[in-house]
Scaffold this motif. Structure first.
Motif, short mmCIF file in Angstrom:
data_model
loop_
_atom_site.label_atom_id
_atom_site.label_comp_id
_atom_site.label_asym_id
_atom_site.label_seq_id
_atom_site.Cartn_x
_atom_site.Cartn_y
_atom_site.Cartn_z
N SER A 57 -3.05 -12.57 -5.13
CA SER A 57 -3.84 -11.73 -4.22
C SER A 57 -2.97 -10.67 -3.52
O SER A 57 -3.50 -9.72 -2.96
CB SER A 57 -4.54 -12.60 -3.17
OG SER A 57 -3.60 -13.17 -2.29
N LEU A 58 -1.65 -10.81 -3.59
CA LEU A 58 -0.74 -9.84 -2.98
C LEU A 58 -0.35 -8.71 -3.94
O LEU A 58 0.38 -7.80 -3.55
CB LEU A 58 0.52 -10.55 -2.48
CG LEU A 58 0.29 -11.58 -1.37
CD1 LEU A 58 1.58 -12.36 -1.11
CD2 LEU A 58 -0.17 -10.88 -0.12
N ARG B 274 -1.92 -6.08 -5.20
CA ARG B 274 -2.27 -4.72 -4.78
C ARG B 274 -1.37 -4.26 -3.63
O ARG B 274 -0.90 -3.12 -3.61
CB ARG B 274 -3.74 -4.67 -4.37
CG ARG B 274 -4.26 -3.29 -4.15
CD ARG B 274 -5.76 -3.30 -3.91
NE ARG B 274 -6.51 -3.70 -5.08
CZ ARG B 274 -7.07 -2.85 -5.95
NH1 ARG B 274 -6.95 -1.57 -5.74
NH2 ARG B 274 -7.72 -3.29 -6.98
N THR B 275 -1.10 -5.15 -2.68
CA THR B 275 -0.24 -4.80 -1.54
C THR B 275 1.17 -4.48 -2.00
O THR B 275 1.75 -3.45 -1.61
CB THR B 275 -0.21 -5.95 -0.51
OG1 THR B 275 -1.53 -6.21 -0.09
CG2 THR B 275 0.67 -5.62 0.67
N PHE B 276 1.73 -5.33 -2.86
CA PHE B 276 3.09 -5.08 -3.36
C PHE B 276 3.13 -3.81 -4.20
O PHE B 276 4.10 -3.05 -4.13
CB PHE B 276 3.62 -6.27 -4.16
CG PHE B 276 3.98 -7.46 -3.32
CD1 PHE B 276 4.67 -7.32 -2.13
CD2 PHE B 276 3.64 -8.73 -3.74
CE1 PHE B 276 5.01 -8.42 -1.35
CE2 PHE B 276 3.96 -9.84 -2.97
CZ PHE B 276 4.65 -9.68 -1.79
N MET C 184 1.21 -1.12 -3.85
CA MET C 184 1.13 0.02 -2.94
C MET C 184 2.48 0.24 -2.23
O MET C 184 2.96 1.37 -2.14
CB MET C 184 0.03 -0.20 -1.90
CG MET C 184 -0.10 0.91 -0.89
SD MET C 184 -0.97 0.43 0.60
CE MET C 184 0.05 -0.89 1.22
N LEU C 185 3.08 -0.83 -1.75
CA LEU C 185 4.38 -0.72 -1.08
C LEU C 185 5.46 -0.21 -2.03
O LEU C 185 6.30 0.61 -1.66
CB LEU C 185 4.78 -2.07 -0.47
CG LEU C 185 3.96 -2.53 0.73
CD1 LEU C 185 4.31 -3.97 1.09
CD2 LEU C 185 4.17 -1.60 1.92
#
Length: 190
Positions: free
Chosen positions: A139-140, A142-144, A146-147
């Motif tokens: 679930s992380l 997309r966050t990783f 983007m970062l």
């Protein structure tokens, strides 16, 4: 008067420092460009997958170069003849260098985390797999991702400013700063 080769004071960086600097620069440029090139390629094509695989392997290689570079810098601090410059400029230079290292380390870490969050195996030049040692939650992803993208842009912008500063030193201040990174010989360029 020529410097004694055993003297800690010299005008140029050593061969290994130069090699690691330019390897880092070229790998960062390739990694940034390859990520933007595959975005325009059709999904699931052999060319796109090959470029992604090469990007991942080069990123792993960059991780090794950065660790080697940091260890070399810590154990072999450069003792160059000082170029006179204002304290603020010297401080800005040091801050920029350490910010570049921080961004490189962040980018490499985010690349690993992003890939592990994708849940797909990845390999170093098809030789061996890189195992997910942390069990990253998918679930992380997309966050990783983007970062990883945002840090890439920050890295490119700061590296670009770093290059412009080197050109400013060379063409405007004419203080020899750029020549230190172009050759490790003590002979002055004409």
């Amino acid at each position: 008067m020529k410097n004694n080769p055993l003297s800690p004071s010299r005008k140029r960086y050593d061969h290994l420092t130069l090699l690691l600097h330019w390897l880092t620069a070229w790998m960062v440029i390739f990694l940034f460009a390859s990520a933007h090139i595959w975005e325009v390629l059709e999904r699931d094509t052999p060319l796109r997958k090959a470029l992604q695989s090469l990007h991942i392997s080069t990123g792993i290689l960059l991780a090794m170069v950065i660790v080697w570079r940091l260890l070399w810098r810590i154990t072999h601090p450069a003792r160059l003849d000082a170029i006179p410059m204002p304290t603020a400029m010297l401080l800005l230079s040091k801050l920029t260098h350490w910010a570049l290292y921080a961004l490189l380390l962040a980018q490499i870490s985010l690349g690993f985390l992003f890939r592990w969050a994708q849940g797909e195996p990845f390999y170093f030049f098809s030789v061996f797999p890189i195992p997910d040692v942390f069990g990253i939650d998918s679930s992380l992803r997309r966050t990783f991702g983007m970062l990883h993208n945002n840090v890439a842009w920050a890295l490119i912008v700061l590296a670009g400013l770093h290059a412009l500063a080197a050109l400013f030193h060379h063409y405007v201040l004419r203080d020899g700063t750029l020549r230190r990174m172009l050759s490790s010989t003590d002979k002055e360029a004409p």
